[in-house]
Design a protein around this motif. Structure first.
Motif, short mmCIF file in Angstrom:
data_model
loop_
_atom_site.label_atom_id
_atom_site.label_comp_id
_atom_site.label_asym_id
_atom_site.label_seq_id
_atom_site.Cartn_x
_atom_site.Cartn_y
_atom_site.Cartn_z
N ARG A 169 60.50 63.99 2.80
CA ARG A 169 60.46 63.08 3.89
C ARG A 169 60.17 63.93 5.10
N VAL A 170 59.05 64.28 6.05
CA VAL A 170 59.05 64.78 6.95
C VAL A 170 59.09 63.73 8.52
N GLU A 171 59.81 64.57 9.31
CA GLU A 171 60.53 62.95 10.64
C GLU A 171 60.23 64.20 11.86
N ALA A 172 60.08 64.19 12.90
CA ALA A 172 59.81 64.17 14.06
C ALA A 172 60.14 63.41 15.16
N GLU A 173 60.63 63.65 15.87
CA GLU A 173 61.86 63.18 16.91
C GLU A 173 60.26 62.33 17.79
N ALA A 174 59.00 63.11 18.38
CA ALA A 174 58.08 62.60 18.43
C ALA A 174 57.37 61.56 17.59
N ALA A 175 56.45 61.78 18.11
CA ALA A 175 54.98 61.15 16.59
C ALA A 175 54.83 62.58 15.84
N LEU A 176 54.18 62.27 14.75
CA LEU A 176 53.87 63.08 13.88
C LEU A 176 52.00 63.43 14.47
N PRO A 177 51.88 64.92 14.69
CA PRO A 177 50.74 65.36 14.73
C PRO A 177 48.88 64.88 14.19
N ALA A 178 48.04 63.93 14.55
CA ALA A 178 47.39 63.96 13.23
C ALA A 178 47.02 65.39 12.67
N ASN A 315 56.62 57.95 12.82
CA ASN A 315 56.81 59.28 13.64
C ASN A 315 57.43 60.44 12.13
N VAL A 316 57.51 59.61 11.08
CA VAL A 316 57.93 59.00 9.75
C VAL A 316 57.34 59.88 8.77
N ALA A 317 57.10 60.71 7.81
CA ALA A 317 56.14 60.52 6.37
C ALA A 317 56.64 61.13 4.66
N LEU A 318 56.66 59.56 4.58
CA LEU A 318 57.38 60.08 3.05
C LEU A 318 56.17 60.50 1.72
N LEU A 319 56.21 61.10 1.26
CA LEU A 319 56.22 62.08 0.36
C LEU A 319 56.71 61.19 -1.18
N THR A 320 55.62 61.52 -1.92
CA THR A 320 56.33 60.49 -3.62
C THR A 320 55.00 62.17 -4.69
N GLY A 321 56.34 62.22 -5.02
CA GLY A 321 55.06 63.18 -6.53
C GLY A 321 56.41 63.32 -7.74
N GLY A 322 55.79 63.67 -9.01
CA GLY A 322 56.23 64.47 -9.81
C GLY A 322 56.89 65.47 -9.38
N ASP A 323 56.41 66.51 -8.89
CA ASP A 323 57.07 67.79 -9.40
C ASP A 323 56.04 68.50 -7.02
N LEU A 324 57.39 69.02 -6.89
CA LEU A 324 56.59 69.07 -5.75
C LEU A 324 57.23 70.41 -5.34
N ASP A 325 56.28 71.01 -4.50
CA ASP A 325 55.90 72.09 -4.53
C ASP A 325 57.01 72.56 -3.01
N ALA A 326 58.04 72.16 -2.87
CA ALA A 326 58.77 73.14 -1.64
C ALA A 326 58.00 73.76 -0.88
N GLY A 327 57.66 74.77 -0.75
CA GLY A 327 57.52 75.63 -0.49
C GLY A 327 55.98 75.81 0.38
N ASP A 334 54.50 72.14 8.67
CA ASP A 334 54.49 73.31 9.39
C ASP A 334 55.07 73.83 11.09
N ASP A 335 56.12 73.10 11.26
CA ASP A 335 57.21 72.91 12.55
C ASP A 335 56.92 71.53 12.75
N ALA A 336 56.01 71.06 12.11
CA ALA A 336 55.99 69.93 13.13
C ALA A 336 56.77 68.17 13.26
N GLY A 337 58.04 68.68 12.28
CA GLY A 337 58.74 68.42 12.02
C GLY A 337 59.85 68.50 10.91
N THR A 338 60.85 68.45 10.70
CA THR A 338 62.14 68.01 9.76
C THR A 338 61.53 67.82 8.39
N VAL A 339 62.16 68.72 7.42
CA VAL A 339 61.69 68.26 6.62
C VAL A 339 62.67 68.64 5.34
N HIS A 340 63.30 66.97 4.85
CA HIS A 340 63.95 66.47 3.93
C HIS A 340 63.78 66.89 2.38
#
Length: 502
Positions: A169-178, A315-327, A334-340
């Protein structure tokens, strides 16, 4: 009085010799074989077994009714053993029945290996079935311990999924960048990226209440809810109705709500004022306990189509995948929001000695039970090894080949290993099903400060049931094959001399 005293003395003095004389009035060379297929349990043994079974059943029922946290916690440690003892006693009683039933049809089989193996399995000593008690008890403990660990892992995965809403999950206080969704979609392991706009200050009922309102694309969000198992719903039910344009109050939009919100607002229409002042009219048409975008008991989800773009910017992006590469996910954000990350969230749940210690205890219990089962089987096979080696040597002098000797020993070991394996699977499954109502794994799975996704229940783990059973079968067949090979190397004369010496 003296006559009565003499009579009593005579009876007391002669009772034992007369009883011994009656028992030995006929000359017998031996007492007969105590074969497992022909032995009959004594009344004392029957009473003792029934007593143990009744006490064990009573303890299991008390644990089911009162639970581990309501005065029956001490029973959790011994409950799997009690279930294993019950099943072992039943299996020991039923074990001779198939041997008796197959003895006569086996005589019609061609060849001597099959009938001979079955006959030897039925002619073993009645005490040879005692390892079944150890095997079933060990199987039950191993299956129970493995199922507890599997239940804890599932509860942590579920709690982490509920907290994050997806695999990441990538979440930002304002809108996510295009363009952020495109960069995140190119990260290794990411299959889908779903953008959601969440307004945490949406006002309902003329501004008297506020709750999170998620504006979504119904098709993509419904697919996300289905993949994650968090409140799946048909996308068409949330679609914008025909003729609904702009933010007009006259356009009634369907909404998905939590049970708490649905109970407060009912099925009538109501107004919602968004953060930018836009007023829209909603009616709840779907109710779900959970939803990926919002972790909480209060939420609304609506179609973003037709609402002003400024009020529904993701302002939130939800990602799904089998084996995500955290890095890679962090670099793409790129500091666009908080990554969980779901994996990182799950790793924070083991933070107390109770949880880590409990896992170690159940892991050690499962490993010790598996080792105990293997030891019981090896000791049982080792005790019969000299007699079996001598038998092979005698049969080789009558024309038995080495291949037939291996098949004989393997088939002879199966009547004990196969019931133990099948009985272990059934007993382990029954133990988990019987004890699950009285055992709550929530405390062991997640910290007290974490909101769990419901009660963490104990459920049967197929691997914990199958692996010990298959291991016992492989061990029994392997030991028999190795023994036949070793006996063939020594030669018939050496084995016969060793057998005579024994």
């Amino acid at each position: 009085r003296s006559g009565s005293a003499r009579a009593v003395t005579a009876v007391a003095a002669l009772a034992l010799p007369l009883r011994a004389a009656a028992a030995h009035h006929a000359v017998r060379i031996h007492d007969g074989r105590r074969d497992v297929a022909s032995a009959r349990a004594s009344r004392r043994r029957t009473v003792a077994e029934l007593t143990v079974v009744v006490l064990a059943l009573g303890a299991v029922e008390m644990l089911r009714r009162r639970g581990a946290t309501d005065g029956a916690g001490d029973l959790v440690a011994v409950a799997p053993v009690l279930v294993g003892v019950i099943a072992a006693l039943v299996l020991v009683r039923l074990y001779p029945l198939p041997l008796r039933g197959l003895a006569r049809p086996a005589r019609r089989l061609r060849g001597a290996v099959g009938p001979l193996a079955l006959a030897r399995a039925g002619r073993t000593s009645a005490s040879a079935v005692l390892p079944l008690l150890a095997l079933l008890t060990a199987f039950t403990v191993a299956a129970f311990g493995g199922s507890v660990l599997n239940g804890v892992a599932d509860a942590r995965d579920r709690a982490a999924l509920l907290s994050v809403g997806a695999d990441a999950r990538v979440e930002a206080e304002a809108a996510l960048p295009a363009g952020l969704a495109g960069r995140l979609g190119q990260a290794p392991g990411v299959r889908e990226v779903t953008e959601v706009g969440i307004d945490y200050q949406a006002k309902i009922q003329n501004g008297r209440q506020s709750l999170p309102l998620a504006t979504v694309d119904p098709a993509g969000y419904a697919a996300l809810a289905g993949r994650t198992g968090l409140g799946a719903f048909p996308a068409g039910e949330l679609g914008r109705p025909d003729g609904a344009e702009g933010g007009s109050e006259d356009a009634v939009r369907p909404a998905l709500a939590s049970p708490a919100v649905a109970e407060r607002l009912g099925t009538d229409t109501f107004h919602v004022r968004l953060a930018d002042g836009t007023l829209t009219t909603l009616r709840i048409v779907l109710v779900r306990d959970r939803t990926p975008a919002v972790n909480g008991d209060d939420f609304l989800v609506v179609d973003r189509a037709g609402l002003p773009a400024a009020a529904t910017r993701p302002n939130v992006a939800l990602l799904t995948g089998g084996d995500l590469d955290a890095g890679a996910v962090h670099r793409a954000a790129d500091d666009a929001g908080t990554v969980h990350l779901r994996s990182e969230e799950r790793g924070t749940y083991v933070d107390s000695p109770l949880q880590s210690g409990g896992e170690r205890i159940y892991t050690a219990a499962a490993a010790a039970a598996a080792g105990y089962a293997a030891l019981a089987l090896l000791l049982s096979l080792a005790s019969a090894a000299p007699e079996r080696a001598a038998l092979l040597a005698r049969l080789r002098t009558m024309g038995l080949t080495r291949a037939q000797g291996r098949r004989l020993l393997v088939l002879e070991s199966l009547p004990q290993a196969l019931p133990a394996a099948l009985g272990g699977i059934l007993t382990g499954w029954a133990a988990v099903r019987l004890l699950s109502p009285g055992i709550d794994l929530t405390t062991l799975a997640v910290p007290a400060t974490t909101s769990p996704a419901g009660r963490a229940e104990l459920s049967a783990d197929p691997w914990s049931l199958a692996v010990p059973a298959v291991a016992v079968l492989v061990l029994a067949v392997g030991v028999a094959a190795v023994q036949a090979w070793w006996s063939g190397r020594r030669g018939a004369v050496a084995e016969l001399r060793a057998g005579d010496a024994r």
